[in-house]
Design a protein around this motif. Sequence first.
Motif, PDB file in Angstrom:
ATOM      1  N   THR A 255     -53.362 -15.773   4.768  1.00 48.23           N
ATOM      2  CA  THR A 255     -54.494 -15.261   3.987  1.00 48.23           C
ATOM      3  C   THR A 255     -54.698 -13.761   4.189  1.00 48.23           C
ATOM      4  OG1 THR A 255     -55.503 -17.399   4.450  1.00 48.23           O
ATOM      5  CG2 THR A 255     -56.939 -15.734   3.455  1.00 48.23           C
ATOM      6  N   TYR A 256     -54.446 -13.271   5.404  1.00 48.43           N
ATOM      7  CA  TYR A 256     -54.803 -11.876   5.699  1.00 48.43           C
ATOM      8  C   TYR A 256     -53.579 -10.971   5.901  1.00 48.43           C
ATOM      9  CZ  TYR A 256     -59.426 -13.920   6.395  1.00 48.43           C
ATOM     10  OH  TYR A 256     -60.605 -14.584   6.211  1.00 48.43           O
ATOM     11  N   LYS A 259     -53.114  -8.932   9.134  1.00 44.90           N
ATOM     12  CA  LYS A 259     -54.106  -7.925   9.554  1.00 44.90           C
ATOM     13  C   LYS A 259     -55.397  -8.637   9.948  1.00 44.90           C
ATOM     14  CE  LYS A 259     -55.383  -3.287   8.061  1.00 44.90           C
ATOM     15  NZ  LYS A 259     -56.636  -3.276   8.682  1.00 44.90           N
ATOM     16  N   GLN A 260     -55.734  -8.567  11.213  1.00 45.73           N
ATOM     17  CA  GLN A 260     -56.895  -9.323  11.708  1.00 45.73           C
ATOM     18  C   GLN A 260     -58.200  -8.740  11.166  1.00 45.73           C
ATOM     19  OE1 GLN A 260     -56.660 -10.127  15.867  1.00 45.73           O
ATOM     20  NE2 GLN A 260     -58.687 -11.016  16.018  1.00 45.73           N
ATOM     21  N   PRO A 261     -59.007  -9.556  10.439  1.00 44.90           N
ATOM     22  CA  PRO A 261     -60.273  -9.018   9.919  1.00 44.90           C
ATOM     23  C   PRO A 261     -61.264  -8.735  11.039  1.00 44.90           C
ATOM     24  CG  PRO A 261     -60.019 -11.351   9.367  1.00 44.90           C
ATOM     25  CD  PRO A 261     -58.780 -10.954  10.093  1.00 44.90           C
ATOM     26  N   ALA A 262     -62.084  -7.700  10.853  1.00 39.38           N
ATOM     27  CA  ALA A 262     -63.062  -7.331  11.888  1.00 39.38           C
ATOM     28  C   ALA A 262     -64.021  -8.495  12.132  1.00 39.38           C
ATOM     29  CB  ALA A 262     -63.834  -6.103  11.423  1.00 39.38           C
ATOM     30  N   ARG A 264     -63.570 -11.274  13.588  1.00 34.51           N
ATOM     31  CA  ARG A 264     -62.979 -12.617  13.657  1.00 34.51           C
ATOM     32  C   ARG A 264     -61.992 -12.702  14.820  1.00 34.51           C
ATOM     33  NH1 ARG A 264     -63.148 -16.108   9.250  1.00 34.51           N
ATOM     34  NH2 ARG A 264     -64.822 -15.486   7.852  1.00 34.51           N
TER      35      ARG A 264
END
Length: 407
Positions: A255-256, A259-262, A264
Amino acid sequence: MSQPEKITKNSDGELVVPDHAIIPFIEGDGIGPDIWRATQAVIDGAVKTAFNGERKIHWRELSVGEKGYKKDGQWLSDEALADIREHMVAIKGPLTTPVGEGIRSLNVSIRQKLDLFACIRPVKYIESVPSPMKNPRDINMVVFRENTEDVYAGIEWAAGSEEAERVCTFLRDTMGADLPENPGIGIKPISAKNTKRLVAKAIEYAIENDYSSVTLMHKGNIMKFTEGAFRNWGYEVALEQYRDRIITEDELWDTYGGKQPAGRIVIKDRIADMLFQQTLLRPEEFGVIATPNLNGDYISDALAAQVGGLGMAPGANVSNDCAVFEATHGTAPKYAGLDKVNPSSLILSGALMLDHIGWKDAGNLIRTSLQATVQAGKVTYDLARQIEGAKEVTCSAFGQAIVARMG
Ligand code: NAP
């Protein structure tokens, strides 16, 4: 002056810590009194400096171990356990294991009787401490080891015993198991309830302390219904209770785009043997690690070795009701009363305790002052023999040197 008061909890389950808080301590056996004296001075000094004398710990001694036995014939009294429960936070030195007294280990008894289900072991490098790693500064992990089940439950029978024979007969005749002749038998229970409360604690710790991942360490490729179930239940609790704070590693890529979403935390899992490799080769990829008991036993000490050994490793055993902070090494009886050994494990456990009660400024002050003292080359014998040019000081002098750096 304010009166000393107990730590309590509010209706949301959060600790309410008075400025003058009562905290029970067990000084411990063997080297316990030496390292406790140094630790108490450091904790008191840090609290005083960090809060300009407005906060203070009022120490309450519990006689456990040899001290309890000498006083009233009890190694671990119900009163001492009730006292820890009532005060919610306690700190202890190492305790001897009484030989031939029908107690397997006082430490194990404390954990079981207070249902301290999570053993928490932070592992972070302290500058100048000798390490076998090329880049020890990359290590910043916290192990959450399940304390109440797995092989730790101690369900086992000796080879040749009537009990082992009965279990073997059941396994062969009723369950169709293929067993060697006359084996010793051990049983490894792992449950959803105990797994989920451990993993929930690990995730909450990661959220509160800004770790970017929680890794479920398991051997589920071989033990599917115990270790494999630990992994599955770990993901389940993460998704059920923390959906808006976590993503799974699959979601990270699918899904991302990696790139790790802030805001999370990534929940991932690793097979135990693989994790041993990866924490050596790429330690920066791991933060909090949650794992069943036996894996946790191995990985905690292996990681501690990467940053300088057990003498420097802090620890805590916690439930949802209380927390006991402790040195991770034993009583080292040959050094008892010599004012010689390294008190860092208990001192750093004290810093962890201060974080736990929300007095983080004092906890941080301890960590920075201890690090500066080691960097200045003032260390106890165990580090002095490994650091070239270091000056060996006594246990108490090491504690005093840490306090002197706080001003
Ligand atoms: P130990 O007490 O941890 O000591 C083993 C060796 O580790 C010592 O001889 C010393 O090595 C080094 N060491 C330990 N603590 C140190 C410190 N603070 N500073 C510097 N070096 C330190 O292990 P043990 O001899 O196997 O166990 C003795 C007793 O402790 C037993 O009764 C055991 O059951 C108990 N125990 C209690 C706990 C606990 O309370 N949590 C944990 C483990 C064991 P060198 O001689 O090489 O200097």
